[in-house]
Design a protein around this motif. Structure first.
Motif, PDB file in Angstrom:
ATOM      1  N   ALA A   1       0.840  -1.202   0.000  1.00 41.18           N
ATOM      2  CA  ALA A   1       0.000   0.000   0.000  1.00 41.18           C
ATOM      3  C   ALA A   1       0.871   1.247   0.000  1.00 41.18           C
ATOM      4  CB  ALA A   1      -0.918  -0.010   1.219  1.00 41.18           C
ATOM      5  N   SER A   2       0.436   2.252  -0.734  1.00 44.30           N
ATOM      6  CA  SER A   2       1.176   3.506  -0.801  1.00 44.30           C
ATOM      7  C   SER A   2       0.850   4.368   0.420  1.00 44.30           C
ATOM      8  CB  SER A   2       0.807   4.267  -2.077  1.00 44.30           C
ATOM      9  OG  SER A   2      -0.585   4.558  -2.072  1.00 44.30           O
ATOM     10  N   PRO A   3       1.816   5.186   0.866  1.00 46.77           N
ATOM     11  CA  PRO A   3       1.544   6.069   2.006  1.00 46.77           C
ATOM     12  C   PRO A   3       0.364   6.986   1.727  1.00 46.77           C
ATOM     13  CG  PRO A   3       3.886   5.988   1.509  1.00 46.77           C
ATOM     14  CD  PRO A   3       3.199   5.279   0.392  1.00 46.77           C
ATOM     15  N   GLY A   4      -0.505   7.110   2.699  1.00 45.25           N
ATOM     16  CA  GLY A   4      -1.692   7.941   2.558  1.00 45.25           C
ATOM     17  C   GLY A   4      -2.926   7.173   2.163  1.00 45.25           C
ATOM     18  N   SER A   5      -2.772   5.929   1.699  1.00 49.50           N
ATOM     19  CA  SER A   5      -3.941   5.136   1.323  1.00 49.50           C
ATOM     20  C   SER A   5      -4.605   4.571   2.569  1.00 49.50           C
ATOM     21  CB  SER A   5      -3.528   4.003   0.387  1.00 49.50           C
ATOM     22  OG  SER A   5      -2.668   3.094   1.056  1.00 49.50           O
ATOM     23  N   ALA A   6      -5.855   4.126   2.396  1.00 57.52           N
ATOM     24  CA  ALA A   6      -6.606   3.573   3.533  1.00 57.52           C
ATOM     25  C   ALA A   6      -5.952   2.295   4.052  1.00 57.52           C
ATOM     26  CB  ALA A   6      -8.050   3.308   3.119  1.00 57.52           C
ATOM     27  N   GLY A   7      -5.459   1.457   3.127  1.00 53.20           N
ATOM     28  CA  GLY A   7      -4.795   0.223   3.555  1.00 53.20           C
ATOM     29  C   GLY A   7      -3.527   0.490   4.336  1.00 53.20           C
ATOM     30  N   TYR A   8      -2.778   1.503   3.906  1.00 52.60           N
ATOM     31  CA  TYR A   8      -1.542   1.861   4.621  1.00 52.60           C
ATOM     32  C   TYR A   8      -1.861   2.352   6.030  1.00 52.60           C
ATOM     33  CZ  TYR A   8       2.753   4.374   5.743  1.00 52.60           C
ATOM     34  OH  TYR A   8       3.891   4.826   6.360  1.00 52.60           O
ATOM     35  N   ARG A   9      -2.893   3.186   6.150  1.00 52.03           N
ATOM     36  CA  ARG A   9      -3.265   3.702   7.476  1.00 52.03           C
ATOM     37  C   ARG A   9      -3.747   2.587   8.386  1.00 52.03           C
ATOM     38  NH1 ARG A   9      -5.452   7.961   4.290  1.00 52.03           N
ATOM     39  NH2 ARG A   9      -7.534   7.024   4.444  1.00 52.03           N
ATOM     40  N   ARG A  10      -4.530   1.645   7.824  1.00 50.06           N
ATOM     41  CA  ARG A  10      -5.013   0.531   8.647  1.00 50.06           C
ATOM     42  C   ARG A  10      -3.853  -0.337   9.125  1.00 50.06           C
ATOM     43  NH1 ARG A  10      -9.234   0.241   4.788  1.00 50.06           N
ATOM     44  NH2 ARG A  10      -8.100  -1.418   3.702  1.00 50.06           N
ATOM     45  N   SER A  11      -2.923  -0.644   8.231  1.00 47.05           N
ATOM     46  CA  SER A  11      -1.788  -1.479   8.632  1.00 47.05           C
ATOM     47  C   SER A  11      -0.921  -0.776   9.663  1.00 47.05           C
ATOM     48  CB  SER A  11      -0.957  -1.849   7.404  1.00 47.05           C
ATOM     49  OG  SER A  11      -0.409  -0.685   6.798  1.00 47.05           O
ATOM     50  N   ARG A  12      -0.744   0.514   9.496  1.00 45.94           N
ATOM     51  CA  ARG A  12       0.058   1.260  10.465  1.00 45.94           C
ATOM     52  C   ARG A  12      -0.642   1.338  11.815  1.00 45.94           C
ATOM     53  NH1 ARG A  12       2.886   7.178   9.403  1.00 45.94           N
ATOM     54  NH2 ARG A  12       4.046   7.248  11.373  1.00 45.94           N
ATOM     55  N   LEU A  13      -1.953   1.533  11.803  1.00 51.59           N
ATOM     56  CA  LEU A  13      -2.712   1.574  13.047  1.00 51.59           C
ATOM     57  C   LEU A  13      -2.667   0.227  13.754  1.00 51.59           C
ATOM     58  CD1 LEU A  13      -4.563   3.152  14.951  1.00 51.59           C
ATOM     59  CD2 LEU A  13      -6.508   2.424  13.546  1.00 51.59           C
TER      60      LEU A  13
END
Length: 292
Positions: A6-18
């Protein structure tokens, strides 16, 4: 160009980071819970320690009084226990670091008969728990008359197979062979090559081994329990355990459970200071150098 993941800023990236942050936060909380309980328990009196919730402060803040009583109880022997622990841990850590550095360097940069077999023995020793070796160590020390002496704790702690393994791996990655060969061509002997060229590049790994050995010796309980019998030679781990046994044997008649908790807290402080003080040495990329 195709981006993997997932690219930074995408919903998938935010979910994985959270998710990762939440998981690491849970691990941090789990790790800090015992220390938090120890800190809170050290502020309580004997009555509050058993009459209030473990993670709630008592009716009276007694930390300073507990610290004073720890150093006064039983003739002030706790200070001697801390000094013993610092002596055992400091000497063992420095000695183990020197031996592991030399051993790891030899395994990484020298070719000699039996090298693979000896290193396999070192790896095998990593798998053996020290508790399994304590009784043989006791029998060996008793043969040479070192039982119930500081050497009974220090000498076995100098053997640190994990440190040899870590140093070999680090030397192979961070100490260029060409740099060593250049020093030899300039007329440097083998000891000088190791002491002035290789070891400064090994400093981050050496500090890591130093800390691991220091903490292992500081927290060691079973070996000192077996090889020491004189209370004035006890480290803090064995000394605090003896206080706890004395309080438990009397059904809690001796109001020293807060002293055990406070003493345990004080025994943790030097380890934390060691980590903080040596943190600046944990850095890589020191193997940048020129070859003539």
């Amino acid at each position: 160009m195709t981006m993997v993941g997932a690219s930074p800023g995408s919903a998938g990236y935010r979910r994985s980071r959270l998710t990762g942050t939440a998981f690491l936060s849970l691990l941090a909380l789990y790790t800090m819970l015992p220390l938090g309980y120890l800190l809170i328990a050290s502020t309580k009196t004997q009555t509050d320690l058993f009459g209030t919730f473990g993670f709630a402060f008592g009716h009276r803040f007694a930390l300073l009084g507990n610290i004073r009583d720890v150093f006064r109880f039983d003739g002030g022997i706790f200070a001697r226990w801390l000094a013993n622990t610092a002596l055992y841990s400091g000497v063992a850590a420095i000695g183990a670091t020197i031996l592991c550095s030399a051993g790891g360097y030899a395994f990484a940069r020298y070719r000699f008969r039996g090298r693979s077999l000896l290193f396999a023995i070192v790896l095998g020793a990593v798998m053996i728990p020290q508790t399994a070796l304590t009784i043989p160590i006791f029998l060996l020390l008793s043969k040479i008359g070192l039982v119930d002496t500081p050497f009974a704790v220090i000498l076995p702690s100098l053997v640190f197979p994990l440190g040899v393994y870590l140093m070999r791996v680090y030397v192979e990655q961070a100490v260029p062979q060409d740099l060593l060969d250049a020093a030899r061509l300039d007329g440097a002997g083998e000891f000088r090559v190791f002491a002035t060229i290789a070891f400064p590049l090994m400093t981050p790994a050496a500090v890591t081994v130093l800390l691991l050995s220091f903490v292992a010796t500081w927290n060691n309980y079973f070996l000192p329990l077996v090889v020491l019998s004189t209370p004035s030679l006890f480290p803090a781990t064995v000394g605090l355990a003896s206080w706890y046994q004395a309080a438990s044997a009397g059904g809690g008649s001796q109001a020293i459970f807060p002293l055990v908790m406070t003493g345990s807290l004080l025994a943790v402080v030097p380890v934390l200071l060691a980590f903080v003080g040596l943190q600046r040495f944990w850095q890589g990329g020191l193997a940048a150098g020129g070859v003539k």
